[in-house]
Design a protein around this motif. Structure first.
Motif, PDB file in Angstrom:
ATOM      1  N   LYS A 339       0.777  -1.203  -0.023  1.00 43.25           N
ATOM      2  CA  LYS A 339       0.026  -0.114   0.030  1.00 43.25           C
ATOM      3  C   LYS A 339       0.840   1.184   0.072  1.00 43.25           C
ATOM      4  O   LYS A 339       0.480   2.393  -0.691  1.00 43.25           O
ATOM      5  CB  LYS A 339      -1.016   0.009   1.105  1.00 43.25           C
ATOM      6  N   ILE A 340       1.978   1.330   0.812  1.00 41.87           N
ATOM      7  CA  ILE A 340       2.611   2.717   0.882  1.00 41.87           C
ATOM      8  C   ILE A 340       3.594   2.769  -0.238  1.00 41.87           C
ATOM      9  O   ILE A 340       3.963   3.752  -0.540  1.00 41.87           O
ATOM     10  CB  ILE A 340       3.655   2.647   2.124  1.00 41.87           C
ATOM     11  N   LYS A 341       3.889   1.489  -1.099  1.00 39.74           N
ATOM     12  CA  LYS A 341       4.507   1.715  -2.348  1.00 39.74           C
ATOM     13  C   LYS A 341       3.613   2.746  -3.261  1.00 39.74           C
ATOM     14  O   LYS A 341       4.272   3.311  -4.328  1.00 39.74           O
ATOM     15  CB  LYS A 341       4.730   0.582  -3.002  1.00 39.74           C
ATOM     16  N   GLN A 342       2.393   2.671  -3.221  1.00 35.69           N
ATOM     17  CA  GLN A 342       1.498   3.594  -4.224  1.00 35.69           C
ATOM     18  C   GLN A 342       1.646   4.972  -3.710  1.00 35.69           C
ATOM     19  O   GLN A 342       1.121   5.944  -4.547  1.00 35.69           O
ATOM     20  CB  GLN A 342       0.099   3.250  -3.803  1.00 35.69           C
ATOM     21  N   LEU A 343       2.064   5.272  -2.841  1.00 35.78           N
ATOM     22  CA  LEU A 343       2.256   6.851  -2.321  1.00 35.78           C
ATOM     23  C   LEU A 343       3.596   7.173  -2.534  1.00 35.78           C
ATOM     24  O   LEU A 343       4.731   6.639  -2.155  1.00 35.78           O
ATOM     25  CB  LEU A 343       2.076   7.091  -0.830  1.00 35.78           C
ATOM     26  N   SER A 344       3.729   8.496  -3.213  1.00 37.32           N
ATOM     27  CA  SER A 344       5.175   8.945  -3.559  1.00 37.32           C
ATOM     28  C   SER A 344       5.444  10.352  -2.684  1.00 37.32           C
ATOM     29  O   SER A 344       4.458  11.235  -2.791  1.00 37.32           O
ATOM     30  CB  SER A 344       5.218   9.657  -4.864  1.00 37.32           C
ATOM     31  N   ILE A 345       6.385  10.577  -2.248  1.00 34.24           N
ATOM     32  CA  ILE A 345       6.792  11.982  -1.744  1.00 34.24           C
ATOM     33  C   ILE A 345       7.747  12.893  -2.508  1.00 34.24           C
ATOM     34  O   ILE A 345       8.283  13.639  -2.025  1.00 34.24           O
ATOM     35  CB  ILE A 345       7.304  11.882  -0.253  1.00 34.24           C
ATOM     36  N   ALA A 346       8.025  12.235  -3.678  1.00 35.28           N
ATOM     37  CA  ALA A 346       8.980  12.881  -4.720  1.00 35.28           C
ATOM     38  C   ALA A 346       8.747  14.198  -4.820  1.00 35.28           C
ATOM     39  O   ALA A 346       7.518  14.647  -4.956  1.00 35.28           O
ATOM     40  CB  ALA A 346       8.850  12.134  -5.925  1.00 35.28           C
ATOM     41  N   LYS A 347       9.582  15.257  -5.102  1.00 35.63           N
ATOM     42  CA  LYS A 347       9.289  16.605  -5.174  1.00 35.63           C
ATOM     43  C   LYS A 347       8.805  16.848  -6.580  1.00 35.63           C
ATOM     44  O   LYS A 347       8.684  15.965  -7.488  1.00 35.63           O
ATOM     45  CB  LYS A 347      10.542  17.462  -5.062  1.00 35.63           C
ATOM     46  N   ILE A 348       7.982  17.994  -6.883  1.00 30.45           N
ATOM     47  CA  ILE A 348       7.375  18.057  -8.038  1.00 30.45           C
ATOM     48  C   ILE A 348       8.447  18.783  -9.154  1.00 30.45           C
ATOM     49  O   ILE A 348       9.076  19.636  -8.571  1.00 30.45           O
ATOM     50  CB  ILE A 348       6.064  19.068  -7.991  1.00 30.45           C
ATOM     51  N   PRO A 349       8.641  18.190 -10.292  1.00 28.03           N
ATOM     52  CA  PRO A 349       9.691  18.758 -11.162  1.00 28.03           C
ATOM     53  C   PRO A 349       9.139  20.150 -11.863  1.00 28.03           C
ATOM     54  O   PRO A 349       8.083  19.962 -12.033  1.00 28.03           O
ATOM     55  CB  PRO A 349       9.879  17.762 -12.174  1.00 28.03           C
ATOM     56  N   LEU A 350      10.009  20.847 -12.087  1.00 27.72           N
ATOM     57  CA  LEU A 350       9.832  22.127 -12.794  1.00 27.72           C
ATOM     58  C   LEU A 350      10.681  22.189 -14.066  1.00 27.72           C
ATOM     59  O   LEU A 350      12.001  21.828 -13.910  1.00 27.72           O
ATOM     60  CB  LEU A 350      10.015  23.454 -11.924  1.00 27.72           C
ATOM     61  N   VAL A 351      10.105  22.774 -15.229  1.00 24.31           N
ATOM     62  CA  VAL A 351      10.877  23.103 -16.209  1.00 24.31           C
ATOM     63  C   VAL A 351      10.879  24.545 -16.468  1.00 24.31           C
ATOM     64  O   VAL A 351       9.749  25.052 -16.765  1.00 24.31           O
ATOM     65  CB  VAL A 351      10.192  22.114 -17.590  1.00 24.31           C
ATOM     66  N   ILE A 352      11.913  25.171 -16.401  1.00 26.58           N
ATOM     67  CA  ILE A 352      11.982  26.572 -16.625  1.00 26.58           C
ATOM     68  C   ILE A 352      12.630  27.084 -17.812  1.00 26.58           C
ATOM     69  O   ILE A 352      13.812  26.616 -17.938  1.00 26.58           O
ATOM     70  CB  ILE A 352      12.706  27.008 -15.023  1.00 26.58           C
ATOM     71  N   ASN A 353      12.015  27.789 -18.534  1.00 26.60           N
ATOM     72  CA  ASN A 353      12.480  28.337 -19.882  1.00 26.60           C
ATOM     73  C   ASN A 353      12.721  29.975 -19.601  1.00 26.60           C
ATOM     74  O   ASN A 353      11.810  30.434 -19.361  1.00 26.60           O
ATOM     75  CB  ASN A 353      11.759  28.059 -21.002  1.00 26.60           C
ATOM     76  N   ILE A 354      14.152  30.267 -19.698  1.00 28.36           N
ATOM     77  CA  ILE A 354      14.399  31.753 -19.766  1.00 28.36           C
ATOM     78  C   ILE A 354      14.558  32.133 -21.110  1.00 28.36           C
ATOM     79  O   ILE A 354      15.461  31.817 -21.957  1.00 28.36           O
ATOM     80  CB  ILE A 354      15.672  31.782 -18.870  1.00 28.36           C
ATOM     81  N   SER A 355      13.961  33.485 -21.489  1.00 28.90           N
ATOM     82  CA  SER A 355      14.367  34.153 -22.657  1.00 28.90           C
ATOM     83  C   SER A 355      14.188  35.487 -22.601  1.00 28.90           C
ATOM     84  O   SER A 355      13.745  36.094 -21.656  1.00 28.90           O
ATOM     85  CB  SER A 355      13.193  33.692 -23.652  1.00 28.90           C
ATOM     86  N   GLY A 356      14.744  36.176 -23.476  1.00 25.55           N
ATOM     87  CA  GLY A 356      14.692  37.685 -23.603  1.00 25.55           C
ATOM     88  C   GLY A 356      15.792  38.052 -24.320  1.00 25.55           C
ATOM     89  O   GLY A 356      16.916  37.610 -24.539  1.00 25.55           O
ATOM     90  N   GLU A 357      15.611  39.534 -24.740  1.00 30.95           N
ATOM     91  CA  GLU A 357      16.846  40.365 -25.277  1.00 30.95           C
ATOM     92  C   GLU A 357      16.926  41.511 -24.827  1.00 30.95           C
ATOM     93  O   GLU A 357      15.849  42.077 -23.940  1.00 30.95           O
ATOM     94  CB  GLU A 357      16.670  40.250 -26.610  1.00 30.95           C
ATOM     95  N   SER A 358      17.977  42.355 -24.847  1.00 30.32           N
ATOM     96  CA  SER A 358      18.447  43.748 -24.477  1.00 30.32           C
ATOM     97  C   SER A 358      17.031  44.426 -24.953  1.00 30.32           C
ATOM     98  O   SER A 358      16.847  44.600 -25.951  1.00 30.32           O
ATOM     99  CB  SER A 358      19.734  44.195 -24.928  1.00 30.32           C
ATOM    100  N   GLY A 359      16.734  45.461 -23.735  1.00 31.88           N
ATOM    101  CA  GLY A 359      15.578  46.162 -24.203  1.00 31.88           C
ATOM    102  C   GLY A 359      14.254  45.730 -23.850  1.00 31.88           C
ATOM    103  O   GLY A 359      13.151  46.488 -24.112  1.00 31.88           O
ATOM    104  N   SER A 360      14.076  44.722 -23.492  1.00 32.95           N
ATOM    105  CA  SER A 360      12.776  43.853 -23.511  1.00 32.95           C
ATOM    106  C   SER A 360      12.856  43.221 -22.025  1.00 32.95           C
ATOM    107  O   SER A 360      13.817  42.877 -21.485  1.00 32.95           O
ATOM    108  CB  SER A 360      12.244  42.712 -24.331  1.00 32.95           C
ATOM    109  N   PRO A 361      11.540  42.689 -21.398  1.00 35.83           N
ATOM    110  CA  PRO A 361      11.839  42.112 -20.096  1.00 35.83           C
ATOM    111  C   PRO A 361      12.503  40.681 -20.258  1.00 35.83           C
ATOM    112  O   PRO A 361      11.983  40.020 -21.326  1.00 35.83           O
ATOM    113  CB  PRO A 361      10.276  42.084 -19.601  1.00 35.83           C
ATOM    114  N   LEU A 362      12.586  40.257 -18.966  1.00 36.55           N
ATOM    115  CA  LEU A 362      13.211  38.753 -18.864  1.00 36.55           C
ATOM    116  C   LEU A 362      11.805  38.131 -18.937  1.00 36.55           C
ATOM    117  O   LEU A 362      11.172  38.418 -18.030  1.00 36.55           O
ATOM    118  CB  LEU A 362      14.142  38.573 -17.714  1.00 36.55           C
ATOM    119  N   GLU A 363      11.776  36.935 -19.739  1.00 37.58           N
ATOM    120  CA  GLU A 363      10.774  36.116 -19.538  1.00 37.58           C
ATOM    121  C   GLU A 363      10.917  34.800 -18.788  1.00 37.58           C
ATOM    122  O   GLU A 363      11.995  34.064 -19.410  1.00 37.58           O
ATOM    123  CB  GLU A 363      10.157  35.880 -21.075  1.00 37.58           C
ATOM    124  N   VAL A 364      10.357  34.258 -17.805  1.00 36.52           N
ATOM    125  CA  VAL A 364      10.627  33.263 -17.193  1.00 36.52           C
ATOM    126  C   VAL A 364       9.186  32.365 -17.370  1.00 36.52           C
ATOM    127  O   VAL A 364       8.187  32.678 -16.843  1.00 36.52           O
ATOM    128  CB  VAL A 364      10.853  33.410 -15.821  1.00 36.52           C
TER     129      VAL A 364
END
Length: 743
Positions: A339-364
C-alpha cells in the motif's frame, strides 16, 4: 478528536496517512527526542507535507530537545527554512526555542512537548504565556485531572493532547536522568537508552525486569476522553515500523468512527496484540496505579498473548498457532508495504525556460506536471551591468526553489540572448513571485537575522553558598552558610500545609524549594502556601509555581530540574516571567557552559554537590522489588509510605529506590555528584553554588557532620586550596562525569 500518529521514517508516515491519521508527528535527522528513530531529512519533509495535506492530514515537527548555545545558529537556519513550508506545528521542550519562536518566527504554531511534564494548571498558564497553542499532558494523569487541565487549557486558547497507545515511561518525562548518568545518553536529547527496560539481578519479589511497565492503551476509554474534552489522541511509536503504525492507527480510526456515529465502541482489541506490544494497561488514566501495570519481559508480548487467550490441548497445537501468527504478521507487513509503495513523496519537477533580449523584459516560463505560467521582469534587460546572465548566475538565484516541494528539473536558456544583464534584486523578486504562485499565493519570507549576544566582559564574582535541606532538624545550618538555607517542600503537603506555613513564618530567611511534580490538590496547597507565607524568594523546579510567583511579583529562581542549558532560555525566563536567576543544568559540560551569556541583572547558580536523583515516578517501585502489602496505590501512600530498597543491573551497578513521606517514588544513584572544579573554571559566572544536604538513602554516608561539610565548601569559595582535597576525603563515591561529557 484528532488522531495523532507517529512517523519515525518515511514509510511509517505513509502508513499513518493511509490508515486514517488526522495528523502525524515526525522528526528531522537532528534536534528531536527520538534520536534512535530513522527520522527524515528536510527534502523528505517537503514531499511529506504535500502528500499529507492532499490526504487532509497535518504534520507536526518534533524539535523537542534541550539545546546548547553553539547549536542555536543551525537551529535558527532551520527555522528560517520551516517558515517557508506548510508545516502545521513544531513540538518544543526548550525555553530558549519557545523564545525564538514567539519573538522571531511567529508563523509557526508551538506545541508543548511531553518532556515538559505538564500536570497542573499553573503550567498551562506558563505555556500559554510562551505562546504555546497546544500541550501534551503528562502520561501519569487520570481522567479527572485530564478534564480539569483541559478546561484550563481551553480557557487559555490551548488544545490538549493525551497519549492513548504505546510505551509508558516509568518516570515523569523530562526529569529522568538514568540513561544520561549511566551511559551519557540524555533523554532530554533524544538519546535515552531505556535502562529501565534492562534486566536486573532477580529481585526478592522474583522479578528480572522490575522497572518495566506494560504499554499504555486507552482503547476502552474513548467515551471518557471525549467527555474530558481532549482535543488530540496521541499514539506513541516513532521507533516502531510501518506495519505497527498502520495496524494501530487503522484500528484506532475504526474505534473513533464508532464514537463519532454514536455506535457502541468495539470490544475486540485483538488486532493490537498482533504487532509489537508489552501487553496493555490503562492504569494511569483510570487512576488504578497497581502492580498489574508491570510486566516482567520487555520484548514483544504477541506470542505470549496467544498462549494466554487459548487453551491448547497439545504442544503441537501451540506450535501450529504460533506459526500461524508469525505468518499473519508477515502478511500484515507485506500488505502495508504494498500500500505505501503507491504513495510518493517525490518533489514536483519544474521545467523553467528563460528568454529575452536587451530592451525587453526577462521572460521566465514555468511548467509543472499540472500547470504552466509566465513571469516577466519589471525592468528590461540591458547590455551592461554587474554580472552577465548565464546558467550559473541564474541557477544560483533560483536554487532556493529546491528547498520547497518543487525542484528545478530543467533550466533552459536557449532563447536568452547572450551578454545581457539585469539587477540582482530583480532576479530575487522574480524568484519570490515564482514561489508565490507555486505556493498557492503564500508569501516567501526573507531569512530572519536573530540578534546575537554581545561578548560579555565579566569580572570575578564573590560566589555565595546555598544549602538545601529537607528536615526541620537541620534548620540550625542557616547560620553557617553565606547564601541562604533552602528547604525542600515535599511533592505532596496538602495535609500539612498549615505546619509548613508555620515553619516558614517562624524562619523568615528560609527559602522555599519547590519540587518538579505538583499535581491536583497538592498544587492548590502549594499556591495557598505562597499566599500565606509570601516568601521574599523561592526556588522552583515546577513552572506552575514559577507562574504563580511571577503573578504575585515574587522573586524566583529556576531550579536545576527545569533543564536550562542556553542563553535564550535565560532570556525567556527573565523577559516573560521576571525570573531573577536560574540554575544551569548539571547535564551540560564545561565547554558547553562557556558559551552562556546571562541577561543583565540576572543571577546564575549551579548545584555543586548533590545526591543524583535519577528519576521520579508516580508508580510504586516496590511491587516488583520487595513486594508491597497493597495491590495498588491509594490516598495514603504518598503521605505515609516510607521504604527503601536496591536493584542491581547485570553490569553490577546498584541503584537505590526510595519512598519518603510526602514524596513520590525516586530512584537515586549510588554515586553523588561533586564538582569542585567549576569554582575556578567559572569564577566570573556563578553568583551561588548549591550544596544539597537532603538525607536520601543511596548508601553514602559522610564521616563528618553537615556543619563540617558546609565549612569546607565555604573555605573553597574563599580560595582555600586544601578544601578540595578535604572534601574528597569527607565525601566518598562521587562523580562529575556529566561536567566532562555534556549532552
Amino acid at each position: 478528536m484528532e488522531l495523532l500518529a507517529p512517523g519515525g521514517d518515511v514509510d511509517s508516515i505513509k502508513a499513518a496517512i493511509l490508515a486514517g491519521a488526522d495528523a502525524v508527528y515526525c522528526g528531522l535527522d537532528k534536534f528531536n527526542a527520538r534520536n534512535r528513530a530513522a527520522n527524515i531529512n528536510f527534502d523528505d519533509l517537503q514531499g511529506i507535507l504535500r502528500l499529507a495535506h492532499q490526504h487532509n492530514c497535518q504534520v507536526f515537527l518534533t524539535l523537542n530537545i534541550i539545546f546548547v548555545d553553539n547549536e542555536i545558529p543551525a537551529l535558527i537556519g532551520l527555522l528560517n527554512k520551516l517558515v517557508n513550508t506548510s508545516i502545521d506545528g513544531v513540538i518544543v521542550q526548550d525555553f530558549g526555542l519557545f523564545y525564538l519562536l514567539s519573538r522571531f518566527f511567529k508563523g509557526l504554531k508551538i506545541h508543548a512537548s511531553t518532556q515538559l511534564t505538564t500536570h497542573n494548571e499553573g503550567q498551562i498558564r506558563f505555556l500559554s504565556k510562551l505562546n504555546a497553542t497546544r500541550v501534551n499532558l503528562s502520561r501519569e494523569l487520570n481522567l479527572k485531572e485530564v478534564k480539569a487541565l483541559t478546561e484550563v487549557a481551553h480557557q487559555n486558547q490551548m488544545l490538549t493532547e493525551v497519549f492513548v497507545h504505546g510505551s509508558y515511561c516509568v518516570s515523569f518525562s523530562g526529569i529522568c536522568y538514568l540513561s544520561s548518568v549511566q551511559g551519557g545518553n540524555s533523554g532530554n536529547r533524544g538519546r535515552c537508552s531505556q535502562p529501565c527496560r534492562d534486566r536486573y539481578v532477580t529481585t526478592p519479589a522474583g522479578e528480572d525486569y522490575p522497572l518495566n511497565l506494560k504499554d499504555n492503551s486507552a482503547w476502552f476509554d474513548l467515551h471518557e476522553l471525549d467527555g474530558a474534552g481532549v482535543d488530540s489522541l496521541k499514539i506513541e511509536g516513532r521507533i516502531k515500523k510501518y506495519d505497527y503504525v498502520y495496524t494501530v492507527v487503522s484500528n484506532w480510526r475504526k474505534q473513533l468512527q464508532c464514537l463519532s456515529i454514536h455506535e457502541e465502541l468495539l470490544t475486540d482489541n485483538s488486532a493490537l496484540y498482533k504487532v509489537f506490544n508489552r501487553d496493555f494497561s490503562n492504569g494511569f488514566l483510570t487512576g488504578t496505579i497497581n502492580k498489574d501495570m508491570f510486566i516482567d519481559n520487555p520484548r514483544d508480548h504477541s506470542i505470549q498473548r496467544l498462549s494466554e487467550v487459548n487453551d491448547y490441548t497439545s504442544d503441537h497445537k501451540l506450535e501450529e498457532n504460533q506459526t500461524g501468527l508469525y505468518k499473519e504478521k508477515e502478511g500484515i507487513k507485506t500488505s502495508v508495504e504494498n500500500k505505501i509503495k503507491q504513495l510518493s513523496i517525490a518533489k514536483i519537477p519544474l521545467v523553467i525556460n528563460i528568454s529575452g533580449e536587451s530592451g525587453s523584459p526577462l521572460e521566465v516560463a514555468v511548467k509543472t506536471p499540472g500547470t504552466s505560467f509566465l513571469v516577466l521582469s519589471e525592468v528590461n534587460l540591458a547590455n551592461t551591468g554587474t554580472e552577465v546572465l548565464d546558467y550559473a548566475m541564474i541557477f544560483k538565484r533560483l536554487k532556493a526553489i529546491n528547498d520547497t516541494e518543487y525542484f528545478i528539473e530543467t533550466l533552459c536558456l536557449d532563447n536568452l540572448k547572450p551578454d545581457v544583464y539585469i539587477p540582482f534584486k530583480e532576479l530575487t523578486a522574480i524568484k519570490k513571485r515564482l514561489l508565490f504562485i507555486l505556493n498557492d499565493s503564500r508569501e516567501t519570507l526573507d531569512p530572519i537575522h536573530v540578534p546575537t549576544f554581545r561578548k560579555q566582559n565579566r569580572e570575578k564574582l564573590k560566589s555565595s553558598l546555598l544549602v538545601l535541606i529537607s528536615s526541620p532538624n537541620d534548620l540550625h545550618l542557616c547560620k553557617e552558610t553565606t547564601g541562604g538555607l533552602c528547604f525542600q517542600l515535599p511533592d505532596s503537603f496538602k495535609n500539612e500545609c498549615a505546619e509548613f506555613t508555620d515553619l516558614f513564618r517562624k524562619n523568615e530567611n528560609l527559602i522555599p524549594w519547590f519540587p518538579s511534580v505538583i499535581i491536583g490538590d497538592d498544587y492548590i496547597a502549594a499556591v495557598e502556601f505562597l499566599e500565606q507565607v509570601q516568601p521574599k524568594l523561592i526556588v522552583t523546579n515546577n513552572t506552575g509555581i514559577a507562574y504563580e510567583a511571577f503573578q504575585r511579583g515574587s522573586n524566583w529562581i529556576a531550579g536545576p530540574y527545569l533543564n536550562v542549558t542556553n542563553s535564550f532560555s535565560l532570556l525567556s525566563l527573565k523577559e516573560n516571567f521576571n525570573c531573577s536567576g536560574a540554575f544551569i543544568s548539571n547535564e551540560i559540560s564545561q565547554t558547553q557552559m562557556r558559551q552562556l551569556n546571562k541577561p543583565d541583572n540576572f543571577e546564575l547558580y549551579y548545584s555543586i554537590y548533590h545526591p543524583i536523583v535519577l528519576m521520579t515516578s508516580r508508580q510504586c517501585l516496590f511491587h516488583q522489588v520487595t513486594g508491597c502489602g497493597k495491590d495498588q496505590i491509594d490516598a495514603t501512600c504518598i503521605s505515609q509510605c516510607e521504604k527503601s530498597a536496591t536493584i542491581i543491573n547485570l553490569k553490577n551497578d546498584t541503584i537505590y529506590l526510595e519512598k519518603s513521606k510526602g514524596n513520590y517514588h525516586r530512584i537515586i544513584s549510588e554515586t553523588n555528584f561533586l564538582n569542585t572544579e567549576i569554582v575556578n573554571d567559572f569564577s566570573d559566572l556563578f553568583s551561588g553554588f548549591l550544596v544539597d544536604l537532603r538525607e536520601m538513602k543511596n548508601g553514602n554516608k559522610t564521616d563528618v557532620n553537615k556543619s563540617g561539610i558546609i565549612k569546607q565548601f565555604e573555605n573553597m569559595l574563599d580560595g582555600d586550596l586544601n578544601s578540595k582535597a578535604e572534601l574528597l576525603q569527607m565525601i566518598q563515591h562521587t562523580t562529575n562525569s556529566q561536567y566532562k561529557r555534556g549532552i
